[in-house]
Write an enzyme that holds these catalytic residues in place. Sequence first.
Site, PDB file in Angstrom:
ATOM      1  N   HIS A 122       1.164  -1.036  -0.145  1.00  0.00           N
ATOM      2  CA  HIS A 122       0.090   0.467  -0.148  1.00  0.00           C
ATOM      3  C   HIS A 122       1.183   1.438   0.053  1.00  0.00           C
ATOM      4  CE1 HIS A 122      -3.247   2.948   1.938  1.00  0.00           C
ATOM      5  NE2 HIS A 122      -3.862   1.875   1.373  1.00  0.00           N
ATOM      6  N   ASP A 199       3.668  -3.902   7.814  1.00  0.00           N
ATOM      7  CA  ASP A 199       1.679  -3.481   7.725  1.00  0.00           C
ATOM      8  C   ASP A 199       1.357  -4.179   8.170  1.00  0.00           C
ATOM      9  OD1 ASP A 199      -0.533  -2.620   6.492  1.00  0.00           O
ATOM     10  OD2 ASP A 199       0.241  -2.126   5.128  1.00  0.00           O
ATOM     11  N   GLN A 202      -4.319  -5.296   6.986  1.00  0.00           N
ATOM     12  CA  GLN A 202      -5.696  -5.732   6.280  1.00  0.00           C
ATOM     13  C   GLN A 202      -4.929  -7.324   7.170  1.00  0.00           C
ATOM     14  OE1 GLN A 202      -7.695  -5.006   4.305  1.00  0.00           O
ATOM     15  NE2 GLN A 202      -6.818  -3.124   3.903  1.00  0.00           N
ATOM     16  N   LYS A 225     -10.840  -0.808  10.585  1.00  0.00           N
ATOM     17  CA  LYS A 225     -10.539  -1.712   9.525  1.00  0.00           C
ATOM     18  C   LYS A 225     -11.198  -3.043  10.373  1.00  0.00           C
ATOM     19  CE  LYS A 225      -7.855  -0.155   6.363  1.00  0.00           C
ATOM     20  NZ  LYS A 225      -8.275  -0.057   5.291  1.00  0.00           N
ATOM     21  N   CYS A 365      -4.702   2.207  -3.802  1.00  0.00           N
ATOM     22  CA  CYS A 365      -3.681   2.913  -3.096  1.00  0.00           C
ATOM     23  C   CYS A 365      -2.418   2.108  -3.761  1.00  0.00           C
ATOM     24  CB  CYS A 365      -3.555   3.650  -1.701  1.00  0.00           C
ATOM     25  SG  CYS A 365      -4.942   4.638  -1.051  1.00  0.00           S
TER      26      CYS A 365
END
Length: 408
Positions: A122, A199, A202, A225, A365
Site C-alpha cells: 500500500h 503493515d 489487513q 478496519k 493505493c
Amino acid sequence: MINIEKVRADFKILNQEVNDKPLIYLDNAATSQTPRQVIQALSHYYENDNANVHRGVHTLSTRATDAYEAARAKVARFIGARVTSEVIFTRGTTTALNLVCNSYGEANIQPGDEIVISYLEHHSNLIPWQQLAKRKGAVLKYIDLEKDGTISEEKANIAITEKTKIVAIAHVSNVIGSITPIKEIAALAHKHGAVIVVDGAQAVPHLKVDVQALDVDFYAFSGHKMLGPTGSGALYGRRELLENMDPSEFGGEMIDFVELYDSTWKELPWKFEAGTPIIGGQIALGAAIDYIENIGIETIHQHEIALNEYALAEMQKIDGVTIYGPLEADKRCGLVTFNLEGVHPHDVATVLDEERIAIRAGHHCAQPLMKWLETSSTARASFYLYNTKEEITAFIDGLKLTREYFGL
C-alpha cells in the site's frame, strides 16, 4: 461458527436500503462497519468521562485515563506484546509507519544502505521509505513476486542482503489478499542485522497476530478496519528499539522537562504521543477488540475462508472474469480482486451499486502493484464477519447482470 443473525443485529447500518434494496456491504478492506457495542463505548466516554488523559487529578480525567490505558492493555494482549509500553497509540497504520520511518529510519539509514519492500505494498508502506531513501541516498529494493502475486521466502532471500537495514512488508495484501510469510522473512531480516516493519492493517482484523511469535520489530494497524472508529490505531515496537528512538512529533504531554534551549522526553509509550490523543477512539478500539475476541479471531477467519471458497468458485464460472492473486481460499484473507473484460472497474462498481452492493474500484493505493498486474485498476469485493453466503450469491448475480448490461 458465527451466529450471523445475532451479529448482524449489532450493526444498525446494515439494516438500511440502497436503491430500494437491502444494502450488501462488501467494502470491508477499506473500512469495516462498527457494532453498537463499540459506538456505545465511544458515546459513553463523551457522555460521562470527557476529559483529557494523564493531565488531571479530578475524577473525569482519572476515569478517562484509566479507560484509555485499559484499551492499550487490550491491544497489547490482542497482538501478543510483552508489555503495554510497546504499544503506541496512533491515528492508524499510515501514521504508525511514518513514525517508524521518521524516527528509526531517519536515525539509522545511511548512504548506500538498502531498504527492502515489495510490489504488494500500500502507498502508506511505500512512499515513506521511497522518500527516506531519496533523502538519505539509500537504495530502495523490491522483492520479486511469484506468478500468483504472492511473496515467497525464496524471493525475499534474494532481495535481503548484508546491506539491508530495513525490511518493510505487508502481512496481508490489501489488493490480492495474499498472506505473507512474515515469520520467515523476519528471520531473514534479522540474519542480516536488519529490522522488519510490518503493515498489519489487513491482517489484524482477520488473523491471529502474535508479534512475539512472528519476531517482528514494528507492527502497525488501524482500528477502522477491525470494527473500530476511524482515527484509531496502534504501532507495536520492540521495547529496546523504541527506547533508543527519538520522537518525530513534539508538543504537550510527551515531555519530561522543558528548559529554554533543551527538553527531555517522557518514558514509553508516552514520548511518542504528543498532544491530546484520540481518547474516545482508542477506548472504542478496545471495545472492538472485546467484540472480536468474544466471537473468536479464528472463527472469523474460517468464516471468511468459506465465503472466499464460494466466491472464487462462482466467479470462475463467469466468462471474462480475471481474478488476481492465489485461487486457494486459505492462502488469502477475505477479499477477491478482479476485472471484468470489456468493462472498467468503476462501471462494474456503479452497476453493482445500483443493485445495492458496495464494492471498491480503482488502484487501491497500490499503483506499483497495478503496473505489475498489467492493469490500471481493479474491482475488489471484501468480506467480514457479518457477510453471508446469500450476499455473495447476490454479488455473483450482480456480476452477471453487469455483463448483460454492457452486452457481453
